[in-house]
Structures are given as C-alpha cells and as structure tokens.
Design an enzyme around this catalytic site. Sequence first.
Site, PDB file in Angstrom:
ATOM      1  N   GLU A   7       8.265   2.316   2.920  1.00 45.95           N
ATOM      2  CA  GLU A   7       9.176   2.935   3.886  1.00 45.95           C
ATOM      3  C   GLU A   7      10.107   3.946   3.218  1.00 45.95           C
ATOM      4  O   GLU A   7      10.357   5.018   3.761  1.00 45.95           O
ATOM      5  CB  GLU A   7      10.014   1.861   4.575  1.00 45.95           C
ATOM      6  CG  GLU A   7       9.223   0.918   5.462  1.00 45.95           C
ATOM      7  CD  GLU A   7      10.044  -0.309   5.787  1.00 45.95           C
ATOM      8  OE1 GLU A   7      10.782  -0.294   6.784  1.00 45.95           O
ATOM      9  OE2 GLU A   7       9.974  -1.286   5.008  1.00 45.95           O
ATOM     10  N   TYR A  55       7.969 -11.519   9.795  1.00 45.40           N
ATOM     11  CA  TYR A  55       7.926 -10.052   9.972  1.00 45.40           C
ATOM     12  C   TYR A  55       9.040  -9.730  10.958  1.00 45.40           C
ATOM     13  O   TYR A  55       8.799  -9.160  12.010  1.00 45.40           O
ATOM     14  CB  TYR A  55       6.528  -9.728  10.543  1.00 45.40           C
ATOM     15  CG  TYR A  55       6.085  -8.303  10.584  1.00 45.40           C
ATOM     16  CD1 TYR A  55       6.000  -7.530   9.437  1.00 45.40           C
ATOM     17  CD2 TYR A  55       5.690  -7.729  11.790  1.00 45.40           C
ATOM     18  CE1 TYR A  55       5.530  -6.237   9.488  1.00 45.40           C
ATOM     19  CE2 TYR A  55       5.223  -6.424  11.850  1.00 45.40           C
ATOM     20  CZ  TYR A  55       5.138  -5.680  10.686  1.00 45.40           C
ATOM     21  OH  TYR A  55       4.664  -4.397  10.743  1.00 45.40           O
ATOM     22  N   THR A  78       4.163 -13.834  -5.385  1.00 41.66           N
ATOM     23  CA  THR A  78       5.394 -13.789  -4.597  1.00 41.66           C
ATOM     24  C   THR A  78       6.500 -14.368  -5.474  1.00 41.66           C
ATOM     25  O   THR A  78       6.374 -15.501  -5.947  1.00 41.66           O
ATOM     26  CB  THR A  78       5.267 -14.633  -3.308  1.00 41.66           C
ATOM     27  OG1 THR A  78       4.091 -14.239  -2.597  1.00 41.66           O
ATOM     28  CG2 THR A  78       6.490 -14.462  -2.422  1.00 41.66           C
ATOM     29  N   GLU A 119      13.044  -9.621   0.649  1.00 43.22           N
ATOM     30  CA  GLU A 119      13.094 -10.619   1.718  1.00 43.22           C
ATOM     31  C   GLU A 119      14.073 -11.736   1.358  1.00 43.22           C
ATOM     32  O   GLU A 119      14.509 -11.867   0.216  1.00 43.22           O
ATOM     33  CB  GLU A 119      11.707 -11.232   1.939  1.00 43.22           C
ATOM     34  CG  GLU A 119      10.626 -10.183   2.209  1.00 43.22           C
ATOM     35  CD  GLU A 119       9.363 -10.755   2.839  1.00 43.22           C
ATOM     36  OE1 GLU A 119       9.401 -11.895   3.367  1.00 43.22           O
ATOM     37  OE2 GLU A 119       8.339 -10.037   2.809  1.00 43.22           O
ATOM     38  N   ARG A 171      -0.368  -1.873  -1.010  1.00 43.39           N
ATOM     39  CA  ARG A 171      -0.536  -1.228   0.302  1.00 43.39           C
ATOM     40  C   ARG A 171      -1.929  -0.657   0.526  1.00 43.39           C
ATOM     41  O   ARG A 171      -2.395  -0.619   1.672  1.00 43.39           O
ATOM     42  CB  ARG A 171       0.495  -0.103   0.463  1.00 43.39           C
ATOM     43  CG  ARG A 171       1.928  -0.553   0.372  1.00 43.39           C
ATOM     44  CD  ARG A 171       2.260  -1.594   1.403  1.00 43.39           C
ATOM     45  NE  ARG A 171       3.655  -2.014   1.271  1.00 43.39           N
ATOM     46  CZ  ARG A 171       4.171  -3.057   1.908  1.00 43.39           C
ATOM     47  NH1 ARG A 171       3.421  -3.796   2.717  1.00 43.39           N
ATOM     48  NH2 ARG A 171       5.433  -3.388   1.737  1.00 43.39           N
ATOM     49  N   LYS A 217      -1.367  -9.438  -0.737  1.00 41.50           N
ATOM     50  CA  LYS A 217      -0.092 -10.117  -0.942  1.00 41.50           C
ATOM     51  C   LYS A 217      -0.215 -11.433  -1.706  1.00 41.50           C
ATOM     52  O   LYS A 217       0.765 -11.909  -2.269  1.00 41.50           O
ATOM     53  CB  LYS A 217       0.570 -10.383   0.413  1.00 41.50           C
ATOM     54  CG  LYS A 217       1.136  -9.109   1.029  1.00 41.50           C
ATOM     55  CD  LYS A 217       1.354  -9.251   2.517  1.00 41.50           C
ATOM     56  CE  LYS A 217       1.927  -7.980   3.103  1.00 41.50           C
ATOM     57  NZ  LYS A 217       3.337  -7.744   2.738  1.00 41.50           N
ATOM     58  N   THR A 258      10.129  -8.389   5.336  1.00 42.76           N
ATOM     59  CA  THR A 258      10.878  -7.302   4.705  1.00 42.76           C
ATOM     60  C   THR A 258      12.146  -7.003   5.495  1.00 42.76           C
ATOM     61  O   THR A 258      12.100  -6.842   6.715  1.00 42.76           O
ATOM     62  CB  THR A 258      10.012  -6.032   4.668  1.00 42.76           C
ATOM     63  OG1 THR A 258       8.772  -6.357   4.075  1.00 42.76           O
ATOM     64  CG2 THR A 258      10.696  -4.922   3.887  1.00 42.76           C
ATOM     65  N   TYR A 291      -6.667  -5.499   6.305  1.00 38.52           N
ATOM     66  CA  TYR A 291      -5.816  -6.322   7.171  1.00 38.52           C
ATOM     67  C   TYR A 291      -6.314  -6.506   8.602  1.00 38.52           C
ATOM     68  O   TYR A 291      -5.884  -7.430   9.290  1.00 38.52           O
ATOM     69  CB  TYR A 291      -4.372  -5.803   7.166  1.00 38.52           C
ATOM     70  CG  TYR A 291      -4.025  -4.756   8.195  1.00 38.52           C
ATOM     71  CD1 TYR A 291      -3.222  -5.083   9.291  1.00 38.52           C
ATOM     72  CD2 TYR A 291      -4.482  -3.450   8.069  1.00 38.52           C
ATOM     73  CE1 TYR A 291      -2.895  -4.119  10.226  1.00 38.52           C
ATOM     74  CE2 TYR A 291      -4.170  -2.498   8.999  1.00 38.52           C
ATOM     75  CZ  TYR A 291      -3.368  -2.829  10.072  1.00 38.52           C
ATOM     76  OH  TYR A 291      -3.046  -1.881  11.003  1.00 38.52           O
ATOM     77  N   GLU A 339       8.544  -6.082  -1.278  1.00 31.44           N
ATOM     78  CA  GLU A 339       9.169  -6.362   0.009  1.00 31.44           C
ATOM     79  C   GLU A 339      10.397  -7.200  -0.279  1.00 31.44           C
ATOM     80  O   GLU A 339      10.292  -8.328  -0.773  1.00 31.44           O
ATOM     81  CB  GLU A 339       8.197  -7.081   0.960  1.00 31.44           C
ATOM     82  CG  GLU A 339       7.072  -6.154   1.396  1.00 31.44           C
ATOM     83  CD  GLU A 339       6.228  -6.686   2.560  1.00 31.44           C
ATOM     84  OE1 GLU A 339       6.206  -7.922   2.775  1.00 31.44           O
ATOM     85  OE2 GLU A 339       5.604  -5.859   3.252  1.00 31.44           O
ATOM     86  N   ASP A 385       8.154 -10.107  -2.020  1.00 29.51           N
ATOM     87  CA  ASP A 385       6.772 -10.291  -1.572  1.00 29.51           C
ATOM     88  C   ASP A 385       5.975  -9.052  -1.999  1.00 29.51           C
ATOM     89  O   ASP A 385       5.716  -8.150  -1.207  1.00 29.51           O
ATOM     90  CB  ASP A 385       6.772 -10.476  -0.053  1.00 29.51           C
ATOM     91  CG  ASP A 385       5.377 -10.613   0.524  1.00 29.51           C
ATOM     92  OD1 ASP A 385       4.483 -11.048  -0.201  1.00 29.51           O
ATOM     93  OD2 ASP A 385       5.196 -10.277   1.717  1.00 29.51           O
ATOM     94  N   ASP A 438       5.141 -16.322   5.676  1.00 27.98           N
ATOM     95  CA  ASP A 438       5.928 -15.094   5.627  1.00 27.98           C
ATOM     96  C   ASP A 438       6.011 -14.501   7.032  1.00 27.98           C
ATOM     97  O   ASP A 438       4.992 -14.343   7.695  1.00 27.98           O
ATOM     98  CB  ASP A 438       5.279 -14.104   4.660  1.00 27.98           C
ATOM     99  CG  ASP A 438       6.208 -12.948   4.316  1.00 27.98           C
ATOM    100  OD1 ASP A 438       7.445 -13.144   4.384  1.00 27.98           O
ATOM    101  OD2 ASP A 438       5.716 -11.858   3.994  1.00 27.98           O
ATOM    102  N   HIS A 466      11.679  -2.566  10.093  1.00 32.04           N
ATOM    103  CA  HIS A 466      10.499  -2.601   9.218  1.00 32.04           C
ATOM    104  C   HIS A 466       9.223  -2.567  10.058  1.00 32.04           C
ATOM    105  O   HIS A 466       8.298  -1.800   9.764  1.00 32.04           O
ATOM    106  CB  HIS A 466      10.522  -3.853   8.345  1.00 32.04           C
ATOM    107  CG  HIS A 466       9.280  -4.053   7.534  1.00 32.04           C
ATOM    108  ND1 HIS A 466       8.945  -3.251   6.474  1.00 32.04           N
ATOM    109  CD2 HIS A 466       8.263  -4.951   7.662  1.00 32.04           C
ATOM    110  CE1 HIS A 466       7.780  -3.654   5.961  1.00 32.04           C
ATOM    111  NE2 HIS A 466       7.350  -4.679   6.676  1.00 32.04           N
ATOM    112  N   GLN A 518      -4.084  -3.546   1.372  1.00 27.75           N
ATOM    113  CA  GLN A 518      -3.652  -4.050   2.688  1.00 27.75           C
ATOM    114  C   GLN A 518      -4.240  -3.212   3.820  1.00 27.75           C
ATOM    115  O   GLN A 518      -4.750  -3.745   4.806  1.00 27.75           O
ATOM    116  CB  GLN A 518      -2.121  -4.038   2.748  1.00 27.75           C
ATOM    117  CG  GLN A 518      -1.533  -4.605   4.028  1.00 27.75           C
ATOM    118  CD  GLN A 518       0.001  -4.572   4.007  1.00 27.75           C
ATOM    119  OE1 GLN A 518       0.615  -4.239   2.994  1.00 27.75           O
ATOM    120  NE2 GLN A 518       0.617  -4.931   5.119  1.00 27.75           N
TER     121      GLN A 518
HETATM  122 MN    MN Z   1       6.368  -9.883   3.425  1.00 28.23          MN
END
Ligand code: MN
Length: 398
Positions: free
Chosen positions: A343, A115, A242, A188, A222, A238, A329, A229, A186, A218, A113, A120, A225
Amino acid sequence: MSWIEDPAFGPDHPFGPQTLPYGVVDGQGVAVRVGDHALPLRPIAGSFSERLEELVAADSLDAVLAAGRPVWSELRARLTELVTAGSAPRCAKLLPLSEVTNRLPFTVADYVDFYSSRHHAENVGRMFRPDGDPLLPNWTHLPVGYHGRAGTVVVSGTDVIRPNGQRKGPNDPAPVYGPSTRLDIEAEVGFVCGGPATSRVSVNKAPEHIFGVALVNDWSARDLQAWEYVPLGPFLAKSFLTSVGAWITPLDALSQARVVPPPLGNELQDYLVEDRPLGLDLQLEVRWNGTLVSRPPFATMAWTCAQQLAHMTVNGATVRPGDLFASGTVSGPEKQERGSFLELSWGGKEPVLLDDGTERSFLEDGDTVVITATAPGPDGSVVGFAEVSGTVHAAPVD
Ligand code: MN
C-alpha cells in the site's frame, strides 16, 4: 520508591509498572519486563501463592494461559506488589534486555488472521481487483479471516528467509518459479488466547479468553499471493513466517485504551453486537532500516478482537489456550498510516524514500523492519508494546 533501579521503569515510561508484559527468557523461563530489564520469576517463585508458584516457575507461559482470567488477575496483582515494593524479593535478579535472548513465550495452538481494516481491504481491493467494488459485500457483515500456519509463528528477531514460490505476472506467458520479488510486511496486532477450551464464545465474554496482546508482522510474498489466492485465499504467500513480539502485554493493562470502533454502516447479527466495544487505541510505528515510514492507527479498525473471537467460534469451532489470532493489516485513511509496503508504494508505483537516500517498494535482502506501538495507560501513562522485528535474508538456492 520501587527497588528496581532502572530509569525506564517509571510510570512515564512505556514499560513502567502499568505495563508488565510477560515473556520467556532463554535459560530462565517465565519473566516479566520491567523497563529495559527482564525479571525472571522462577528465582522468586516462593514470593507467590501456592497456585501461582508452579505457573511462574515454568519454562513457558502455557500453564499461565490455561489457568484462566481469575488467575491472570491474581498473578498481575501480586506482580504489581512485588515490583513496586521498596525492597527486592529474596533471590530476585534483573537481567538487562540487551543480555538476554527471548524465546517464543507460548506454544502456538491454532493461528487465524483477520482482515479487519477497512482502509487496508479497500486499498488491496483497488490493486488486486481494479474493475470491481474495492470492498466485497460480506466485509461489513462479518470479520473476514482465514486459518494460518501455527508452526511457523516465530518470536521477534528470528531471521526472515525470502521464500521461493510460483508467480505469474500479467505479462508472463507461463508461471515462473523462484525467490519472491515482492516480499512485504503486514503490521498487525495479535491476541493470545487462554482459559478453558470452549466454543461459541459470547462477544461480551471474549475477555475471559483473551490473555494478552502482542504485535505481529505477517510477512507476505505479494507476487506468490496474486497468483495463488483465487479461489481459496492466502496459502504459501504467508505461511512461510509470522513474527510476534517477545513480550505479551496483558489485556488488563489496556483498560484505559478502549475505544468504540468506527461504524460498519449496517445492522449486525446479534452474536456480533458488543455491550461495550473492545476497540483498542494502539498507535503503531513501522521502521524500515531505521526510517519511520508509517504510523498505523489501530483505533480505526472496524472489527474488534471480541467480535473476531465470537465469529471464529460461533460455528462450534473451539478456542484453546495458545490460540493466536491477528487483526489483519492495520492501515489508516492517510498514506503515511498504511501498514503494508504494497500500500505504501501503491504496488511499486510510488517507491518509499529511506533516510539513507535509497528507495524501496518491497523488501530487499538485508533489510530490517521493526514495528512498535503504544497505548494510553492509567493516569496519563503510556503502555508500551514490545517490538516485533525481522531481517530479510536471501532465498535458499535450489
Ligand atoms: Mn495478514
């Protein structure tokens, strides 16, 4: 006039003969989508050349993916002939989509994945690292990504079970374990790989290894995360699920959708410079319990799928048939173009109003999210992308 009597199979419909995405239908095997019907290929395998016959009679797209681009082109050309002909191939049957169950159409090998949306990355940077530069210095020099979990990639429609895990908010004295309270999406775009396994894919040869495109959700927790992370990136937040669309749109259907991506603002290493950039003008739509909450524009993505694939393999790592990589995203510059609820609600500070009068910041049990997209097709037509959808269910009780 085509023999296919489906009002949704005209050239002015997103699933007309210009699109012809591939999927796998339960009990039928490989199929192609024509309007609002599935056309299973096994019953009409005799209408294909010898080398295609075996591929289209299979239970999955794995052999098609492995066969490589010359075969993909031959298959699409023959399919186009068959579905636009005046009379039906012998033994052809059309199944209404409402009466079939789609399976995950290929065996997912590795999953990566990226970014690659500047908007984003900047939005998340502002929320997760409020005191720093929203964009980290590597971002404009390489397509940032991470390896995800292939085993939990599922087909659209699969239930989304809220994950349990650890979180620790700024005011929590100690980590808390339990169901995620900030479950998110997300929106995508995913790329399905095929052709011979190889490493060091040249950026200009990437289309030899990209079979097609499917929408991806995805799902992301949060709160998990934010706690887990640092320093190695996304993990359990995550890997629980998916979702990918059930029908894969061939890259060949997107020749009219190519756009030049926005500039990164600095020189790139030679291995990332494309002769003809493979930016794609997909317009995504995100619906939350039926309310259109966002229209993320894929044309605003800063890194293309060709650059992503070249970067992913430049170190000697291989790409194999069935590898899936997703864009990251998709968020545009405007608020109503953001591809995550993190967001859209700005971390929960600006809840989203749904058509039923309720407000949301993150997903509640019972919520359904549907992501769709279209792209420009030949002669003014529109190429559709099959929806990727999922409904959230309560976390398991330990
Ligand atoms: Mn993603």
